[in-house]
Structure formats: structure tokens, C-alpha cells
Design a protein around this motif. Sequence first.
Motif, PDB file in Angstrom:
ATOM      1  N   GLU A  32       0.825  -1.219   0.000  1.00  0.00           N
ATOM      2  CA  GLU A  32       0.000   0.000   0.000  1.00  0.00           C
ATOM      3  C   GLU A  32       0.853   1.260   0.000  1.00  0.00           C
ATOM      4  N   ASN A  33       1.988   1.203   0.695  1.00  0.00           N
ATOM      5  CA  ASN A  33       2.862   2.368   0.815  1.00  0.00           C
ATOM      6  C   ASN A  33       3.604   2.598  -0.509  1.00  0.00           C
ATOM      7  N   ASP A  34       3.496   3.816  -1.049  1.00  0.00           N
ATOM      8  CA  ASP A  34       4.090   4.120  -2.357  1.00  0.00           C
ATOM      9  C   ASP A  34       5.609   3.983  -2.352  1.00  0.00           C
ATOM     10  N   ASP A  35       6.252   4.414  -1.267  1.00  0.00           N
ATOM     11  CA  ASP A  35       7.712   4.322  -1.190  1.00  0.00           C
ATOM     12  C   ASP A  35       8.160   2.862  -1.161  1.00  0.00           C
ATOM     13  N   ALA A  97      -4.102  -3.334   5.130  1.00  0.00           N
ATOM     14  CA  ALA A  97      -2.756  -3.103   5.654  1.00  0.00           C
ATOM     15  C   ALA A  97      -2.173  -4.375   6.250  1.00  0.00           C
ATOM     16  N   GLN A 100      -0.049  -6.173   3.749  1.00  0.00           N
ATOM     17  CA  GLN A 100       1.240  -5.500   3.577  1.00  0.00           C
ATOM     18  C   GLN A 100       2.213  -5.933   4.671  1.00  0.00           C
ATOM     19  N   TRP A 157      11.326  -1.659   7.180  1.00  0.00           N
ATOM     20  CA  TRP A 157       9.935  -1.423   6.780  1.00  0.00           C
ATOM     21  C   TRP A 157       8.975  -2.272   7.620  1.00  0.00           C
ATOM     22  N   LEU A 161       6.191  -0.455   9.939  1.00  0.00           N
ATOM     23  CA  LEU A 161       4.774  -0.641   9.591  1.00  0.00           C
ATOM     24  C   LEU A 161       4.030  -1.350  10.709  1.00  0.00           C
ATOM     25  N   GLN A 164       3.412   1.347  13.298  1.00  0.00           N
ATOM     26  CA  GLN A 164       2.293   2.176  12.840  1.00  0.00           C
ATOM     27  C   GLN A 164       0.965   1.459  13.075  1.00  0.00           C
ATOM     28  N   LEU A 172       8.665   6.570   8.797  1.00  0.00           N
ATOM     29  CA  LEU A 172       8.476   6.080   7.430  1.00  0.00           C
ATOM     30  C   LEU A 172       8.906   7.144   6.429  1.00  0.00           C
ATOM     31  N   PRO A 173       9.740   6.807   5.455  1.00  0.00           N
ATOM     32  CA  PRO A 173      10.451   5.545   5.296  1.00  0.00           C
ATOM     33  C   PRO A 173      11.327   5.257   6.504  1.00  0.00           C
TER      34      PRO A 173
END
Length: 201
Positions: A32-35, A97, A100, A157, A161, A164, A172-173
Motif C-alpha cells: 500500500e505504501n508508495d515508497d 494493511a 502489507q 519497513w 509498519l 504504525q 516512514l520511510p
Amino acid sequence: MKEEQIHELLYQALQTEMGGVEVYQTALRCVENDDLQEEWEEYLEQTEKHVEILRELFRKLGLDPEAETPGRKVVRHIGASLVKAMEMALEAGEPTAAAQLVATECVVHAETKDHLDWELIGMLASKLKDETGRALKDAYQQVEEQEDEHLYHTAGWSRELWIQSLGMPAVLPPPEEEKDVKTAIGAARAKQERGRMKKAS
């Protein structure tokens, strides 16, 4: 040196990289996270290249890349299991999430084995002074730094995550990516600095 076991290591390394392609392809369906997506797309390309590097190494050493060994079967099974785990998370639906998180853990599992394989290949390359040693060294030098990044960055990561998801402030990153970590010592330092980075963000 035990030639048979050297070959076993290489068969497992090739299978790990081949499985890694499937792991990253599936992980990208979970992201989900673009980075993180951008990072994993890069890692997928690199992993595909690692398969090519190993196939070229096999050609130089006169090994059959399709040959089967008991250890290779185990590695294939583990890779398929990681893919299945991510598919199960995707099928479970909400919260998305969660898939992910599962994907980051599966990538860390895969990259831990991958990292070990290449570490051992590097050790062999430093000990063997013949054509085999030179071929191993050439492959190792093309791959080793990327493998370090794959493992340490994805572990960062996964940790952030999870933090979070628990409702705590995450970085994040992750610090490992911000500091472009490529060693275990660098990863430990980045992790120690996350508290300061969290305050700054």
C-alpha cells in the motif's frame, strides 16, 4: 573444500533467487505504501538479474541449472509457502494493511536465506584461488551489496509498519532506508537513531 556441498549451496542459491522473484511479485500485490512499492519494484528487477547472474555462473562451472537436489526442493517449498501466506492475507480482505505486514515479513524471511547464501558464496570466493573461485567472486561482487539492502531495508519497513499498525509513531520511510544501510552494523545504528528521527518528523 567439499565440491558436492559447494554445488548444493549454488543450487539452493539459484532456487532462492527464483523463488524470490515470485515472492516480490506477490508482495507487490499486497503493498500500500508508495515508497515501499517503489523499493520492491527495484528489488524485483534486481532479483531477476540475480537469477541471470547465477545461471551464467552455472554455465561457467559446468553445472545444470535444472538439476534437482533434496535441499533445492526444500527451498522451493519454503518459497511457495511464503507466496501462499501472502495470498492467504490478500484473501482475508480487510484490513488491507494486514496483507502489507505479512508481505514485509515474507520478504524478510526470503531475504534472510538469500543473504546467507551470498555470504557463504563470498566466503568460498575468498578461499578458492582457482577458476571456480574467480567465477564465484565475480558473481558475488555483482550481487552482495544489493542483498544487504534488500534484507536490512525491508526489515526496517516491517518494524515501522508494525509500529504504525499498533498506533504508535512510526518512522516512514524507515531509518535503514534514509541512511541507505548496507551492513548489519549500519542497520543497528539506524535502529538506534529512530527515536531521534521520530522526534524530528
